[in-house]
Write an enzyme that holds these catalytic residues in place. Structure first.
Site, mmCIF file in Angstrom:
data_model
loop_
_atom_site.group_PDB
_atom_site.id
_atom_site.type_symbol
_atom_site.label_atom_id
_atom_site.label_comp_id
_atom_site.label_asym_id
_atom_site.label_seq_id
_atom_site.Cartn_x
_atom_site.Cartn_y
_atom_site.Cartn_z
ATOM 1 N N ILE A 18 1.451 3.670 2.276
ATOM 2 C CA ILE A 18 2.340 3.855 3.420
ATOM 3 C C ILE A 18 3.239 2.641 3.595
ATOM 4 C CG2 ILE A 18 2.432 4.227 5.923
ATOM 5 C CD1 ILE A 18 -0.243 5.731 5.646
ATOM 6 N N LEU A 51 -5.051 -10.824 6.541
ATOM 7 C CA LEU A 51 -5.506 -10.482 7.895
ATOM 8 C C LEU A 51 -6.888 -11.033 8.222
ATOM 9 C CD1 LEU A 51 -4.308 -6.817 8.577
ATOM 10 C CD2 LEU A 51 -3.244 -8.985 9.204
ATOM 11 N N ALA A 108 -5.175 -2.193 5.328
ATOM 12 C CA ALA A 108 -6.550 -1.745 5.574
ATOM 13 C C ALA A 108 -7.359 -1.832 4.291
ATOM 14 C CB ALA A 108 -6.564 -0.305 6.089
ATOM 15 N N GLY A 115 0.814 -1.211 0.000
ATOM 16 C CA GLY A 115 0.000 0.000 0.000
ATOM 17 C C GLY A 115 0.847 1.259 0.000
ATOM 18 N N LYS A 146 -12.786 1.176 10.864
ATOM 19 C CA LYS A 146 -11.479 1.581 11.384
ATOM 20 C C LYS A 146 -11.558 1.920 12.871
ATOM 21 C CE LYS A 146 -8.058 2.116 9.616
ATOM 22 N NZ LYS A 146 -6.919 1.165 9.565
ATOM 23 N N TYR A 188 -16.400 2.642 6.217
ATOM 24 C CA TYR A 188 -14.945 2.718 6.339
ATOM 25 C C TYR A 188 -14.546 3.276 7.701
ATOM 26 C CZ TYR A 188 -10.212 4.527 5.868
ATOM 27 O OH TYR A 188 -8.895 4.822 6.097
#
Length: 300
Positions: free
Chosen positions: A12, A37, A60, A10, A129, A125
């Site tokens: 990051i 995950l 994520a 991703g 989170k 979303y």
């Protein structure tokens, strides 16, 4: 000490692995294909096999609009995946850095959000989170949860690269009544790795929940104006399209976005002595990198 980076492909995650290697840190990057995950056994076995000294979770389900129609998958990754990772880390006494989002807030405030402010996500979303944050905090004492906002960077898809791809059009209509702080993925990675280094050398950190973003609020329209100004100055584009400011009501999307996404980062700055940076300065570094690498980089 080994550092395990989840979500290594991703925005990051890729910056984390690249910068960690440049710093001489022993980093293991795991993509979704390498460690899913949503697979409890795979998560547990991978963490037990690798036994890292630190885990950074940059994985994520981040597609805000797609999450509205894929709530089960969004929660499976953002909530349940975070819980599985934190549980595996707790069993081996491994600390965890976990990334979260400004979308845990409803955007009704008019002053920067503090960590202690009431959360009220507007969509799947943000809600998934937020549940992931809670799962990490409940399962693992040594955790650092970092909420950030409006992430852009060299890798993957993001607003900066989308604007530059669309820049050949004569006119672009961009929302002007959503306010936030653009944040460089490369800057986030740098900050996380600095904290990782401190943990490696010092052993402890001020664990907990923090906000970190670029400095100075702007609208998406103002962000777009600066993107094109810098891109033309750098020679990445030849002309700037007409940028028309529109309200959110003229750009309907499946998911509602908070109108105000500005984070108060003072707790982070005070706790770690690391200042936030003007987003326009980090944007300039990205524009320079894209200019050097060629327009093909805009595709991801």
């Amino acid at each position: 000490m080994k550092i395990l980076v989840c979500g290594a492909t991703g925005q990051i995650g890729r910056s984390l692995t690249t910068q960690a290697q440049a710093r001489g840190l022993d980093v293991i990057g795991m993509s979704h294909q390498q460690m899913d995950l949503t697979d409890a056994r795979q998560v547990q076995r991978t963490v037990e096999r690798l036994r890292p000294g630190l885990i950074i979770n940059a994985a994520a389900f981040t597609q805000v609009d797609a999450a509205e129609g894929n709530a089960r998958l969004a929660y499976a990754v953002n909530r349940d995946g975070a819980a599985l990772l934190a549980g595996a880390a707790a069993g081996l006494a491994i600390p965890l850095f976990h990334l979260s989002t400004d979308y845990v807030f409803d955007g009704q405030a008019r002053s920067p959000y503090k960590e202690s402010d009431r959360t009220a996500p507007l969509g799947v979303y943000g809600a998934s989170k937020l549940e992931g944050e809670r799962a990490v905090a409940q399962r693992l004492e040594r955790h650092l949860i970092l909420r950030t906002s409006w992430v852009y960077g060299e890798h993957g898809g993001n607003f900066v690269k989308s604007m530059l791809r669309l820049g050949a059009r004569p006119e672009l209509r961009v929302v002007d009544d959503q306010i936030g702080c653009p944040t460089s993925a490369e800057r986030i990675a740098s900050v996380l790795l600095e904290l990782a280094h401190r943990h490696v050398t010092g052993g402890e950190l001020a664990w907990g929940l923090y906000h970190y973003s670029g400095r100075s609020p702007c609208s998406w329209h103002a962000f777009a104006c600066e993107i094109f100004r810098q891109a033309k100055q750098a020679g990445l584009i030849q002309r700037i399209p007409k940028l028309v400011a529109i309200p959110t009501s003229q750009y309907p999307t499946p998911a509602r976005r908070p109108a105000w996404s500005v984070l108060d980062c003072s707790r982070f700055e005070t706790s770690f002595g690391l200042d936030t940076v003007e987003w326009s300065a980090d944007l300039a570094q990205l524009i320079d990198a894209l200019s050097e690498q060629g327009a093909h980089r805009l595709a991801g």
